[in-house]
Design a protein around this motif. Structure first.
Motif, PDB file in Angstrom:
ATOM      1  N   SER A 665     -43.518  77.508 -46.397  1.00 38.01           N
ATOM      2  CA  SER A 665     -42.942  78.643 -45.672  1.00 38.01           C
ATOM      3  C   SER A 665     -43.885  79.155 -44.606  1.00 38.01           C
ATOM      4  CB  SER A 665     -42.608  79.769 -46.651  1.00 38.01           C
ATOM      5  OG  SER A 665     -41.642  79.350 -47.591  1.00 38.01           O
ATOM      6  N   THR A 667     -46.238  77.482 -43.060  1.00 43.86           N
ATOM      7  CA  THR A 667     -46.290  76.492 -41.970  1.00 43.86           C
ATOM      8  C   THR A 667     -45.106  76.637 -41.034  1.00 43.86           C
ATOM      9  OG1 THR A 667     -47.446  74.934 -43.414  1.00 43.86           O
ATOM     10  CG2 THR A 667     -46.384  74.026 -41.445  1.00 43.86           C
ATOM     11  N   SER A 668     -43.924  76.815 -41.599  1.00 38.70           N
ATOM     12  CA  SER A 668     -42.731  76.997 -40.785  1.00 38.70           C
ATOM     13  C   SER A 668     -42.826  78.249 -39.930  1.00 38.70           C
ATOM     14  CB  SER A 668     -41.501  77.058 -41.690  1.00 38.70           C
ATOM     15  OG  SER A 668     -40.352  77.329 -40.941  1.00 38.70           O
TER      16      SER A 668
END
Length: 771
Positions: A665, A667-668
């Motif tokens: 999450s 990273t996104s």
């Protein structure tokens, strides 16, 4: 008994003596040719060479000599007929010729009546049927095979229509008829026939008049079926008219190859006028006897003319006749002649037709000729049941700057190939399209790209193409004026022009702007003008919708469209981005579970594990440290109880899942731009009372009012991307609804806005509109 024996011997001797006595010293053969033509000159030399070779062995004809008397018809059918009648008065057993089909049709009637075989290797009219003219024999492949070869070439290159230019005589005219029949079998046709006066009577002005008409035609594939003088005149005049340039295709019949072989070198003017032309030459396989004859040709002709394949056919025809005469003698045949009952009544007068006599052995000699099975300079010689030559074939030549190059072969056995016909005879016949092959061709104009073979006629009307004169999003359609000519650019125009270039024919067209250039035109009006035949077609960023399909046809779509919502957005701050993967409630639950698991493990371990003992303060720190260190799998305390280890294993698995989810999450969040807007899609706009913008000329206005029932009072017309940006920034409109391709261009320059939600209609595609 002795008396009977002596009588038998006497009868046999008397019969043999009588046969010898009836065998003539000279076997007369006539020949009718025009000495002023290439084939006439070559044939005369070759026939005399064959006559000398036959007579070089006196035993071949049993002491008789072959005598060929050549008559010059001098381009005159009348003189040719007179020459034939003269031969018929002098006990002639066969006639070589005539040279053209006009005389062949007439003389064949005489030959039928007088039983004198006619053998011709140049009168190749396919209508000279053996049923109608049983005494006429074509010793070279007739034009039926030549036209089949040309049609195979036309089919190989993918052309559908041709123009035929021909001399208006029996042979050329009937050859063109055969060409039309063969084309019809391939669903092709002759679109125009240009007839010229018979060779050599055509004048330059007559040729020019016909070529001007041909130039006005649609087809650019031209088949030239004539003779040397007229053919070269056609090419010379075609070059003057610009008809030897790129886009034209010229296919000449065998007359051109005879010019190339027998006239060397060609003048520079002639060589330039035939660049890129395709022609056929009768194929003759290589052999020792052929090479020997070619080496002797310069001596035979005194260097006056070059040898062509019809010279080889002339030589073989003489030998064919000589073998038939030899067989006739061996069969006991007599060279006797008798008067015709029909002609005997016409004795007297200047013509003296009663002097014409019937050759009594003509039928037998004819059968011997048809049973020929020999190998000559032209290869194996025999006749099929329909009297056609055995396995006819042609070389295919391409005229280039310094002469010509051979690009392949055609045979009646396997069609087009790049290997010699003998190679194919050893294989099963294969006429499939995949097996047809030719080498590359240099076409008129020096190009190696295959011509289309079609253009629109010069006297045809150009297609009227309506083009929207846009003022916004001109990447799709950009219309400008250069020297009074409308110049169009843009993606839609590139697609249209690319499609036009793929057509097997040219499409002349003119672009007509639609719109005043101050605002985007109404596309519904443009489509209606196509339906009303004001325009033949319209090209541009025209979306297909149901109402438009009722009036016009559309091409296949090349851009997927549909309506999208674009609204202002706000960016999230990245300062506290590490907390955003989990909600506050998730953070609280996770922290609680860490403490609970630490407490449970302490309860299970502190009684038996010294690492979990000590003062209360130390034990509290141990619980906190153990709990949170498991997040990184860095706990130092060992668990010794079975239950403690079981709880720890389960917890470590849960921690692994929590870590993986958090990492993914985060990273996104860090890699994708996070935007927020009160508008989440079309549903938000429908339920609100906010104003909505749309592009002038787009079908979005009608869709919003007719399909989504949004009041027109909420709609705001926007004429350009700049107006859209200003309206969104100032809050004049809550969002803009427009077609996806436009919005993608808009967002490429305005990053403060974003597409909200999904496309909510697929009624729109960019296409060309056809009437």
């Amino acid at each position: 008994m002795n008396l009977v024996w002596h009588v038998s011997i006497f009868v046999l001797c008397t019969g043999a003596f009588s046969a010898e006595a009836l065998r003539p010293d000279v076997v007369k053969v006539g020949a009718i040719f025009t000495f002023g033509t290439i084939n006439g000159k070559v044939a005369t030399i070759a026939m005399k060479a064959a006559e000398n070779d036959v007579n070089s062995d006196p035993r071949f004809l049993g002491g008789s000599k072959l005598s060929i008397q050549v008559h010059d018809s001098n381009f005159s059918g009348f003189l040719g007929i007179m020459g034939a009648l003269k031969y018929m008065e002098t006990d002639t057993v066969a006639i070589l010729g005539p040279q053209n089909a006009i005389m062949a049709h007439v003389l064949s009637h005489i030959a039928n009546e007088l039983h004198v075989p006619l053998l011709s290797f140049t009168a190749l009219d396919p209508t000279l049927s053996p049923l109608q003219y049983p005494y006429f024999i074509q010793t070279a492949p007739n034009d039926q095979f030549q036209m089949t070869a040309i049609v195979d070439m036309i089919s190989y290159f993918g052309w559908g229509e041709v123009v035929a230019i021909f001399s208006d005589d029996d042979q050329s005219r009937n050859g063109v008829i055969a060409l039309g029949d063969k084309l019809a079998e391939r669903r092709c046709k002759i679109s125009y026939k240009a007839a010229l006066p018979p060779d050599p009577k055509a004048t330059r002005s007559e040729v020019k008049d016909q070529l001007v008409k041909v130039r006005m035609m649609e087809a650019r594939v031209i088949v030239l079926h004539t003779f040397a003088k007229t053919g070269l005149l056609v090419f010379d005049e075609a070059q003057n008219l610009g008809m030897m340039e790129t886009g034209y295709v010229w296919i000449a019949t065998t007359w051109l190859s005879t010019v190339l072989d027998s006239t060397s070198p060609l003048s520079s003017k002639t060589a330039n006028s035939i660049q890129g032309v395709l022609t056929l030459r009768p194929y003759t396989p290589d052999s020792e006897s052929k090479r020997s004859f070619i080496s002797q040709w310069h001596k035979l002709s005194n260097g006056s003319i070059g040898l062509n394949p019809y010279g080889l056919y002339a030589y073989d025809t003489v030998w064919m006749l000589a073998r038939a005469i030899k067989l006739f003698f061996d069969q006991g045949g007599n060279m006797s002649f008798s008067n015709s009952t029909h002609l005997s009544q016409m004795r007297g007068g200047a013509l003296n037709l009663g002097a014409l006599s019937i050759f009594d052995g003509g039928k037998q000699l004819l059968n011997n000729i048809l049973q020929t099975n020999m190998t000559g300079l032209t290869g194996p010689i025999q006749f099929n049941s329909d009297r056609s030559p055995f396995r006819p074939a042609y070389d295919i030549l391409n005229m280039i700057e310094n002469g010509y190059r051979q690009i392949g072969y055609w045979s009646n056995y396997s069609g087009l190939s790049v290997v010699t016909p003998e190679t194919l005879y050893a294989r099963p016949p294969n006429r499939s399209s995949s097996s047809q092959q030719l080498d590359s061709v240099v076409w008129p104009g020096g190009t190696t790209k295959k011509p289309r073979g079609w253009v629109f006629p010069n006297n045809g009307r150009q297609l009227r193409i309506g083009v929207p004169n846009r003022v916004s999003y001109r990447n799709f359609v950009l219309l400008s004026s250069v020297n009074g000519t409308n110049k169009v650019q843009g993606y839609c125009m590139d697609v249209f022009l690319a499609a036009i270039n793929l057509l097997p024919y040219a499409v002349p067209h003119i672009f007509i702007p639609f719109g005043d250039g101050h605002k985007n035109p109404n596309y519904n009006e443009l489509v209606n003008m196509v339906a009303a035949n004001v325009f033949d077609a319209a090209v541009g960023d025209i979306a297909i919708i149901t109402s438009r399909t009722k009036n016009v046809d559309f091409t296949q779509p090349y851009i997927e469209s549909g309506l999208v919502v674009v609204a202002p957005v706000k960016k999230f701050s990245r300062a506290w981005a590490f907390l955003r993967p989990f909600t506050p409630w998730m953070w609280a639950v996770t922290a609680a579970f860490f403490l609970i698991v630490g407490t449970v493990v302490w309860i299970l371990e502190h009684r038996i594990n010294d690492e979990f003992r000590g003062p209360p303060k130390k034990q509290l720190v141990t619980i906190m440290w153990f709990s949170f260190s498991t997040m990184f799998f860095a706990h130092r305390e060992n668990t010794v109880s079975t239950l403690g280890r079981f709880v720890l294993i389960i917890w470590l698995f849960v921690v692994l899942i929590i870590n993986s989810s958090y990492t993914a999450s985060l990273t996104s969040i860090l890699t994708a731009q996070q935007l927020s807007s009160p508008v989440t899609g079309i549903d938000t706009l429908v339920t609100s009372n906010e104003p909505i913008g749309f592009q002038v000329g787009s079908f979005a206005q009608n869709y919003l009012t007719d399909e989504l029932n949004i009041p027109k009072s909420r709609l705001v017309a926007l004429g350009s991307p700049e107006e859209c940006a200003v309206a969104l920034e100032r809050g004049t409109v809550a969002a803009v609804v427009d077609e996806q391709p436009y919005m993608e261009l808009f967002l490429s320059d305005h990053c403060r806005f974003s597409v909200r939600g999904q496309k909510f209609t697929k009624s729109g595609h960019f296409q060309e509109t056809l009437h």
